[in-house]
Design an enzyme around this catalytic site. Structure first.
Site, PDB file in Angstrom:
ATOM      1  N   HIS A 215      27.865  40.945  56.522  1.00 47.27           N
ATOM      2  CA  HIS A 215      27.332  41.752  55.422  1.00 47.27           C
ATOM      3  C   HIS A 215      27.421  41.019  54.084  1.00 47.27           C
ATOM      4  O   HIS A 215      27.741  41.604  53.056  1.00 47.27           O
ATOM      5  CB  HIS A 215      28.041  43.106  55.359  1.00 47.27           C
ATOM      6  CG  HIS A 215      28.055  43.808  56.679  1.00 47.27           C
ATOM      7  ND1 HIS A 215      26.941  44.441  57.202  1.00 47.27           N
ATOM      8  CD2 HIS A 215      29.030  43.937  57.616  1.00 47.27           C
ATOM      9  CE1 HIS A 215      27.249  44.937  58.395  1.00 47.27           C
ATOM     10  NE2 HIS A 215      28.496  44.649  58.672  1.00 47.27           N
TER      11      HIS A 215
ATOM     12  N   ASP B 266      26.128  39.850  66.840  1.00 48.55           N
ATOM     13  CA  ASP B 266      26.886  40.870  66.126  1.00 48.55           C
ATOM     14  C   ASP B 266      27.058  42.091  67.014  1.00 48.55           C
ATOM     15  O   ASP B 266      26.286  42.312  67.948  1.00 48.55           O
ATOM     16  CB  ASP B 266      26.177  41.261  64.826  1.00 48.55           C
ATOM     17  CG  ASP B 266      27.113  41.918  63.815  1.00 48.55           C
ATOM     18  OD1 ASP B 266      28.357  41.812  63.972  1.00 48.55           O
ATOM     19  OD2 ASP B 266      26.617  42.539  62.872  1.00 48.55           O
ATOM     20  N   GLY B 267      28.084  42.856  66.709  1.00 49.07           N
ATOM     21  CA  GLY B 267      28.350  44.115  67.383  1.00 49.07           C
ATOM     22  C   GLY B 267      28.450  45.226  66.359  1.00 49.07           C
ATOM     23  O   GLY B 267      28.774  44.979  65.193  1.00 49.07           O
TER      24      GLY B 267
ATOM     25  N   GLU C 103      30.969  43.022  70.173  1.00 49.48           N
ATOM     26  CA  GLU C 103      30.936  41.644  69.672  1.00 49.48           C
ATOM     27  C   GLU C 103      30.942  40.663  70.850  1.00 49.48           C
ATOM     28  O   GLU C 103      30.191  39.687  70.860  1.00 49.48           O
ATOM     29  CB  GLU C 103      32.131  41.369  68.752  1.00 49.48           C
ATOM     30  CG  GLU C 103      32.142  42.163  67.461  1.00 49.48           C
ATOM     31  CD  GLU C 103      31.219  41.639  66.377  1.00 49.48           C
ATOM     32  OE1 GLU C 103      30.531  40.628  66.589  1.00 49.48           O
ATOM     33  OE2 GLU C 103      31.188  42.257  65.301  1.00 49.48           O
TER      34      GLU C 103
ATOM     35  N   ASP D  72      30.307  36.916  63.108  1.00 44.79           N
ATOM     36  CA  ASP D  72      31.211  37.370  62.059  1.00 44.79           C
ATOM     37  C   ASP D  72      32.506  37.932  62.639  1.00 44.79           C
ATOM     38  O   ASP D  72      33.336  38.470  61.909  1.00 44.79           O
ATOM     39  CB  ASP D  72      30.533  38.373  61.127  1.00 44.79           C
ATOM     40  CG  ASP D  72      30.097  39.662  61.822  1.00 44.79           C
ATOM     41  OD1 ASP D  72      30.472  39.889  62.993  1.00 44.79           O
ATOM     42  OD2 ASP D  72      29.360  40.440  61.182  1.00 44.79           O
TER      43      ASP D  72
ATOM     44  N   ASP E 155      22.829  41.887  63.021  1.00 50.58           N
ATOM     45  CA  ASP E 155      23.366  43.214  62.711  1.00 50.58           C
ATOM     46  C   ASP E 155      22.296  44.286  62.902  1.00 50.58           C
ATOM     47  O   ASP E 155      22.570  45.347  63.488  1.00 50.58           O
ATOM     48  CB  ASP E 155      23.901  43.229  61.275  1.00 50.58           C
ATOM     49  CG  ASP E 155      24.488  44.572  60.888  1.00 50.58           C
ATOM     50  OD1 ASP E 155      25.503  44.972  61.489  1.00 50.58           O
ATOM     51  OD2 ASP E 155      23.923  45.228  59.994  1.00 50.58           O
TER      52      ASP E 155
END
Length: 153
Positions: A125, A9-10, A47, A69, A135
């Site tokens: 999320h 994740d970023g 990302e 994501d 995250d």
């Protein structure tokens, strides 16, 4: 070959702004958290960095399940990159590919044939434990950048 599950994740506080990337790797009973960041970046760059740093952390050939994501990264690497390369890193709209430096780096890691990679998109999320952990790691990367900036004030 070892089987590795990788969540990436970023995160970015402002776009552009201070950003972080995060990775959670698992293989059998082993797990590893990675994170880092940059002071002036974008969410898409973070990302990409997450996937790049996750793949770079693997020390031997693996079967890798990557969960992310970011539609931008997943579609970029599985759909768009072939045409970008064929057109000299130009989009279908005849504009230079954004983040081309990172796309080239990721392409080299993916096409070197060392790993057998499968790409999976997950909704961010949404309560996915692996995505939530990646995250949190990305946000640790942002915190690290902000703490370093504060020291320089």
């Amino acid at each position: 070959m070892a089987h590795v599950v990788m969540y990436t994740d970023g995160a970015c506080k402002g776009n552009p702004g201070p950003g972080g990337w995060g990775v959670w790797l698992t293989s059998g009973a082993h797990e590893r958290d990675l994170f880092g960041g940059e002071a002036d970046t974008t969410n898409n760059r973070m990302e990409l960095m997450a996937v790049i740093r996750g793949l770079e952390a693997l020390t031997r050939p693996c079967t890798v399940e990557i969960y992310l994501d970011s539609t931008y990264v997943r579609k970029g690497i599985t759909e768009w990159i072939t045409q970008w390369k064929a057109k000299g890193w130009v989009t279908s709209g005849r504009k230079p590919v954004k983040n081309v430096d990172l796309w080239k780096e990721l392409d080299a890691l993916v096409t070197d044939g060392i790993h057998d990679i499968t790409w999976h998109w997950v909704k961010g999320h949404s309560g996915d434990p692996g995505n939530d952990r990646a995250d949190r790691n990305a946000n640790k990367g942002v915190e690290q950048v902000l703490a370093a900036e504060k020291l320089l004030e």
